[in-house]
Design an enzyme around this catalytic site. Structure first.
Site, mmCIF file in Angstrom:
data_model
loop_
_atom_site.group_PDB
_atom_site.id
_atom_site.type_symbol
_atom_site.label_atom_id
_atom_site.label_comp_id
_atom_site.label_asym_id
_atom_site.label_seq_id
_atom_site.Cartn_x
_atom_site.Cartn_y
_atom_site.Cartn_z
ATOM 1 N N LEU A 574 -12.662 23.854 21.339
ATOM 2 C CA LEU A 574 -11.257 24.183 21.593
ATOM 3 C C LEU A 574 -10.529 24.592 20.324
ATOM 4 O O LEU A 574 -9.609 25.402 20.363
ATOM 5 C CB LEU A 574 -10.550 22.983 22.230
ATOM 6 N N GLY A 575 -10.888 23.992 19.196
ATOM 7 C CA GLY A 575 -10.189 24.302 17.955
ATOM 8 C C GLY A 575 -10.855 23.617 16.784
ATOM 9 O O GLY A 575 -11.782 22.818 16.930
ATOM 10 N N GLY A 577 -10.100 22.447 12.309
ATOM 11 C CA GLY A 577 -9.181 22.313 11.195
ATOM 12 C C GLY A 577 -9.935 21.957 9.925
ATOM 13 O O GLY A 577 -11.156 22.099 9.842
ATOM 14 N N GLN A 578 -9.204 21.462 8.935
ATOM 15 C CA GLN A 578 -9.811 21.203 7.638
ATOM 16 C C GLN A 578 -10.764 20.022 7.683
ATOM 17 O O GLN A 578 -11.745 19.973 6.953
ATOM 18 C CB GLN A 578 -8.711 20.942 6.600
ATOM 19 N N LYS A 613 -12.249 14.729 19.791
ATOM 20 C CA LYS A 613 -11.871 14.998 18.400
ATOM 21 C C LYS A 613 -12.976 14.441 17.513
ATOM 22 O O LYS A 613 -13.297 13.257 17.585
ATOM 23 C CB LYS A 613 -10.541 14.329 18.059
ATOM 24 N N ASP A 717 5.555 18.734 17.427
ATOM 25 C CA ASP A 717 4.971 20.017 17.837
ATOM 26 C C ASP A 717 4.973 20.133 19.361
ATOM 27 O O ASP A 717 3.986 20.536 19.966
ATOM 28 C CB ASP A 717 3.550 20.161 17.286
#
Length: 861
Positions: A574-575, A577-578, A613, A717
Site C-alpha cells: 500500500l505504501g 516510507g523511510q 505496518k 492528517d
C-alpha cells in the site's frame, strides 16, 4: 494573484506545431491560453456592454485581475431574477476555440463588494446569430463568484467555437453585480463555422440502448442538423468501445455521432462543411469507430465536392479507404484534399457495414492567396481572355516561396532565442544555489520551527536534550516521488509575524502558559505543551499525544497477541516510507486472536483482509522504540470508527503491527468511482451514493474524531485518503495516506525537513506550527468538502501550493481577503455553515467534535 505567462512556452509550442504531425487540429487539454483580457491583447474598443453604471465602471474595466477605474464592469441597473438583459461582450476578431472562462467581482481595495453568483454565456460566430452555451447535461447556468476578489475558473464542457462572447449575470434575487472576466483557448485554425448532416441515431443493444446523436450541436436539429457545430468539433476523440465514453456523467455512446444504412437508402451519409473564407485544403481527418463485432466500420469511400463562390464543382474528389476486419480500434482516416480551393465542402461517406460512427472531423488548410492578375488561359495568347472563358484563380507561387522563406527564418530566430534563454537559465541556477539554500532554511524555520522547539519539556534541560536527540532521525522525510514543489522564494511572500495572543513568544513563555491554554481549549496545543509524536514507519506522525496521556496509556500491558507470520499472505504494497512499509495482506485464523467484543464480517474459516505496518529490519534503536510505543498506544484505541490494531509480530524481525483494512479501500478512491444519486447517474449506469449515505459517512468521521479528541489525540492528517470504507458505508479513520504514492501530490514538501498536507491544514498549523483538536476540526471541514464533491478535485484546485500558503497569510492578517472553499452543489446551506464554522480564524471559536457530531445526528432524517 496575477498570472505571468512565459514567452518561451508559446514559442516552444509553435516549434512543436510546425514540426509535428498532429492527429487532431485542436487539443482541449492544451488549448488553454488567456486570450487577452488581463494581458490587454484584447483592445478596449473590442469590449462592449449592454449598459454601464458609470463611466468608471464601463465595459473596458471588466478585465480579470486588473483594478482600473472603479474596479470592474457594472451594469446600469440592478439585475433581476429570470432576466437576461445585461451583458459584457468580448469581440475576438477571429474564430477561437474557447475551453475555459474566468470571472471575478469588484473589490477595488475594499471599496466594492459586488459580484455575479451565477451567469450564462452566449456566443456568436458571425456577429448576428447568438447561441446559448449549455453543458453536456444541458444546463446553461454557470456557478460564479462567492466573494468580490477570488478568481473562479470554469471549464467549458463542451468548448465553444466563437468570434464573440457575452457574459450575462444571472441572479435568484434582485442584486447589484459587477464582473471582471477572461477567456482561455486558442485560435480556431480549421475555420469551420458549421456542418450540416443527418441527425444521429439510436442503436438498441440487447442490454441497453446506445444514444449516438450529436447532443451538443448548437444549430437547428429536426430531421437533420443545420447551421451549427457540435461533437464532431469538440476536440474529444471517442474510445475504441463506443458504448463507453471519455466524459463523466453522460450516457453510453456519447462520444460518437452515428448513422445506419437502413435509414439512408443511398448508401452514404452526406455532410456539408461551411468555412469562414475560401481556403486551400490539404487534408481532412475523420476519427471513425471500427468495432466490427457490433457491425460498425469506418467508411469505405468518400466523394467530396468543392464550392468556391456560389457554384459547386461538377466532378468530385474520390478517396477510397481500406476496410479493416482485423483491428477493432478507432482510428483517424486521413483524406488527401489535393490543395482544392473552396469555401464549402460537401462529402458523401459510403457505408462499409451496417453502422458508421464519427467522433471528430478536422481540416488542414491555408488561407487562399490570389495573384492580382488573372492566370493565362490554357490556349491562346497570354495577354487576352477568350470569349466565354471564366477567370481562374491561382496561387501565387512566388509569394508562397517568400512565405516559406520567412517561416524558416522565424524558426531559426526562435531556436536562437531559446538557446540563449536556456544558457541564461543554467547560469542563473548556479548563481541562485547558495541563496536558495538560505531561503529554504528560512522557510523551514518559518513553517516548522515551533514544532521542533516547543514539543519538549523546557523545564528540564536534560530531558529536552535527550528528546531532541531521539527525534533528530525523523527530521528527514522519505521522498515519495518528484511531485513535491519546492519554491525558492516562498519565504518572501509569507506575512511578517508579531507577537500575538495566538503566537508562542519563547520556549519559557510557551512552557509556562501551556497549562492555562489547556484549561481554556480543553486540549493542549501542539506548540504549547509536552507532546509525544508517534512516528509512523512510513515517516508520518500518526498522532500527537499529550505526554500525560501517553504515560497513562503506555504504562499498561499490551493487550494484543503475537500472530504467526506464516499465516500472513502478502497481496499488495500500500505504501512505504523511510523506516518501513505498509502491506495489504490476508490473515488466516486471526479471529482466534481477538477478544469477544470484536467481530469480523467474514466466516471464521475465511481469511481476513488486514493492513500490516512493517518496520525495516535495519531500523535504528530510536525507530524501534517508537514502533513499540505506537503498538502500546494503538492497542488502547477501541472505537467503531477508528481502525483497530488486531495483532502484532514482535518476537522477531521485521516488527509488524496488524490492523484492520476495509474491503472498499479508502474513501477518496471509493467516492471518485461513484456518482451522486440522480437521473444523470442512472443514464451513465455509474454506481451511486445517496446524499443520506454521504451524511451517514460524515457523521461516522465526526464520531471517530470525537473519540480521539476525548483522549486529547490530535490526528494531524484527517482527509478522505485516511478514511477506509467497509460494508454498508461503514467508515473507519486510519493513517496510511501519506505513505502512498497515489497521494504524493496532496503533500507539500519543505526541502529536507517536512511533508505537509497544506490544503487540509489550518492557517495556524502552517504558519505557527500549532496542531490541536481545533486544527483537526479545520481538516474535518475540508474532508466534508471533499466528500460532497465526490473527490473529483483537490481542495483549492485553482491555487498552486504557493498560493495556498499565501492564503493562510490572509487568514493571519484577517483583512477579509482570505479564500474559502466554495459551497458544493450537493451541500445544503446548514451543512455549509457548519463547514465555515470549522474554518473560523480564531481556533477557540471553532466547534468541538462533540458539538459537530451532535449537530449532524440532529440533522439526519
Amino acid at each position: 494573484m496575477k498570472r505571468r505567462w512565459d514567452l518561451r512556452f508559446p514559442l516552444l509550442i509553435l516549434l512543436l506545431y510546425l514540426s509535428a504531425d498532429v492527429t487532431s487540429q485542436v487539443n482541449p487539454g492544451v488549448c488553454r491560453y488567456p486570450l487577452g483580457m488581463s494581458g490587454r491583447q484584447i483592445q478596449d474598443e473590442d469590449i462592449s456592454a449592454s449598459s454601464q453604471w458609470s463611466e468608471s465602471t464601463a465595459a473596458r474595466y471588466g478585465r480579470l485581475d486588473l483594478e482600473e477605474g472603479d474596479g470592474a464592469w457594472c451594469p446600469e441597473i440592478t439585475v433581476e431574477p429570470d432576466t437576461l438583459k445585461e451583458f459584457l461582450q468580448i469581440d475576438l476578431g477571429s474564430l477561437h476555440f474557447i475551453t475555459l472562462v474566468g470571472t471575478q467581482g469588484r473589490h477595488a481595495g475594499g471599496i466594492g463588494n459586488e459580484f455575479a453568483q451565477m451567469y450564462q454565456i452566449k456566443y456568436s460566430r458571425d456577429g448576428s446569430r447568438w447561441i446559448s452555451w449549455r453543458n453536456r447535461q444541458g444546463r446553461q447556468v454557470i456557478e460564479g463568484n462567492r466573494n468580490a476578489y477570488d478568481v473562479v475558473l470554469k471549464d467549458l464542457e463542451p468548448p465553444i467555437i466563437a468570434r464573440s462572447v457575452r457574459f450575462m449575470p444571472v441572479t435568484d434575487h434582485s442584486m447589484n453585480v459587477c464582473m471582471r472576466v477572461e477567456l482561455y483557448g486558442c485560435e480556431w485554425l480549421d475555420g469551420l463555422v458549421s456542418y450540416n448532416a443527418p441527425a444521429g441515431e439510436q442503436m438498441n443493444l440487447p442490454s441497453f440502448p446506445v444514444y449516438l446523436n450529436d447532443s451538443v450541436y448548437d444549430g437547428a436539429v429536426i430531421h437533420s442538423m443545420t447551421e451549427g457545430l457540435g461533437q464532431l468539433t469538440d476536440g474529444v476523440c471517442g474510445l475504441d468501445d463506443f458504448t463507453l465514453s471519455h466524459v463523466y456523467n453522460v450516457w453510453p455512446g456519447y462520444d460518437y455521432v452515428a448513422w445506419t444504412n437502413e435509414s439512408l437508402p443511398n448508401g452514404f451519409v452526406e455532410i456539408m462543411f461551411e468555412f469562414d473564407r475560401t481556403r486551400n485544403f490539404t487534408t481532412m481527418k475523420v476519427h471513425c469507430n471500427n468495432m466490427f463485432t457490433r457491425h460498425v466500420k469506418a467508411f469505405r469511400q468518400v466523394s467530396c465536392y468543392f464550392r468556391t463562390e456560389s457554384d459547386w464543382e461538377a466532378t468530385p474528389l474520390v478517396f477510397r479507404a481500406g476496410v479493416d476486419d482485423e483491428d477493432p480500434s478507432a482510428r483517424f482516416v486521413t483524406v488527401n484534399l489535393a490543395n482544392h480551393m473552396a469555401s464549402a465542402i460537401k462529402c458523401q461517406f459510403y457505408f462499409a457495414d451496417a453502422w458508421m460512427m464519427f467522433s471528430e472531423i478536422t481540416f488542414q488548410s491555408d488561407t487562399a492567396m490570389y495573384n492580382t492578375t488573372l492566370a493565362p488561359p490554357k490556349t491562346g495568347p497570354p495577354t487576352s481572355t477568350q470569349p466565354g472563358d471564366h477567370p481562374t484563380h491561382k496561387v501565387d507561387d512566388s509569394n508562397t516561396r517568400i512565405l516559406i522563406g520567412c517561416l524558416v527564418a522565424i524558426i531559426f530566430i526562435l531556436v536562437a532565442i531559446i538557446v540563449i534563454i536556456l544558457w541564461r537559465q543554467v547560469w542563473q541556477k548556479m548563481i541562485e544555489k547558495v541563496s536558495r539554500r538560505m531561503l529554504d532554511d528560512e522557510l523551514t524555520a518559518s513553517l516548522s520551527i515551533q514544532s521542533e522547539t516547543f514539543a519538549y519539556n523546557h523545564n528540564n534541560q536534560s530531558t529536552a536534550a535527550s528528546e531532541l536527540e531521539s527525534n533528530a532521525t525523523y527530521e528527514r522525510i522519505f521522498p515519495l516521488g518528484s511531485d513535491y514543489q519546492e519554491p525558492s522564494q516562498l519565504i518572501c511572500k509569507l506575512p511578517e509575524f508579531t507577537q500575538s495572543a495566538e503566537e508562542p513568544a519563547s520556549p519559557s513563555t510557551a512552557a509556562s502558559k501551556s497549562t492555562a491554554t489547556a484549561a481554556q481549549d480543553g486540549v493542549p496545543h501542539y506548540a504549547e505543551a509536552d507532546i509525544v509524536n508517534l512516528q509512523g514507519v512510513t515517516g508520518s506522525n500518526t498522532y500527537a499525544i499529550p505526554a500525560v496521556t501517553m504515560d497513562l496509556l503506555s504504562g499498561k500491558d499490551v493487550a494484543v497477541e503475537e500472530f504467526p507470520r506464516k499465516l500472513l499472505t502478502f497481496k499488495e504494497k500500500l505504501g512505504e516510507g523511510q523506516f518501513g512499509e505498509v502491506h495489504l495482506c490476508e490473515a488466516e485464523g486471526i479471529q482466534e486472536f481477538m477478544d469477544e467484543e470484536f467481530s469480523f464480517d467474514v466466516d471464521e474459516d475465511q481469511p481476513v483482509l488486514v493492513a500490516v505496518k512493517m518496520l525495516r529490519a535495519d531500523a535504528n534503536k530510536n525507530a524501534r522504540n517508537d514502533f513499540l510505543k505506537e503498538i502500546k498506544i494503538m492497542s488502547r484505541l477501541k472505537d467503531p470508527n477508528i481502525i483497530r490494531m488486531l495483532a502484532v509480530c514482535i518476537y522477531s524481525d521485521p516488527l509488524c503491527m496488524i490492523t484492520e483494512y476495509m474491503e472498499n479501500g479508502d474513501l477518496n478512491q471509493f467516492l471518485s468511482r461513484h456518482q451522486p444519486q440522480g437521473q444523470l447517474a442512472s443514464l451513465s449506469n455509474a454506481p451511486t451514493v445517496s446524499f443520506s449515505d454521504l451524511c451517514h459517512m460524515v457523521t461516522q468521521i465526526a464520531s471517530g474524531m470525537k473519540y480521539l479528541s476525548f483522549l486529547n489525540f490530535v490526528h494531524r492528517d484527517l482527509a478522505t485518503r485516511n478514511c477506509l470504507v467497509g460494508k454498508s458505508h461503514t467508515i473507519k479513520i486510519a493513517d496510511f495516506g501519506m505513505s502512498r504514492n497515489l497521494y504524493s501530490s496532496d503533500y507539500y514538501r519543505i526541502q529536507g525537513r517536512a511533508v505537509l498536507p497544506i490544503r487540509w491544514m489550518s492557517w495556524e498549523s502552517i504558519l505557527l506550527g500549532k496542531f490541536t483538536t481545533a486544527s483537526d476540526v479545520w481538516a474535518f471541514g475540508v474532508t466534508v468538502w471533499e466528500m460532497l464533491t465526490f473527490c473529483k478535485e483537490q481542495p483549492y484546485s485553482q491555487l498552486n501550493d504557493e498560493q495556498v500558503i499565501e492564503n493562510t497569510g490572509e487568514f493571519f492578517r484577517d483583512q477579509k481577503r482570505q479564500i474559502y472553499l466554495p459551497q458544493p452543489v450537493l451541500c445544503p446551506d446548514p451543512l455549509y455553515k457548519t463547514m465555515l464554522s470549522c474554518w473560523r480564524r480564531n481556533s477557540k471559536e471553532r466547534p468541538s467534535f462533540q458539538e459537530i457530531h451532535r449537530a449532524l445526528l440532529g440533522s439526519q432524517p
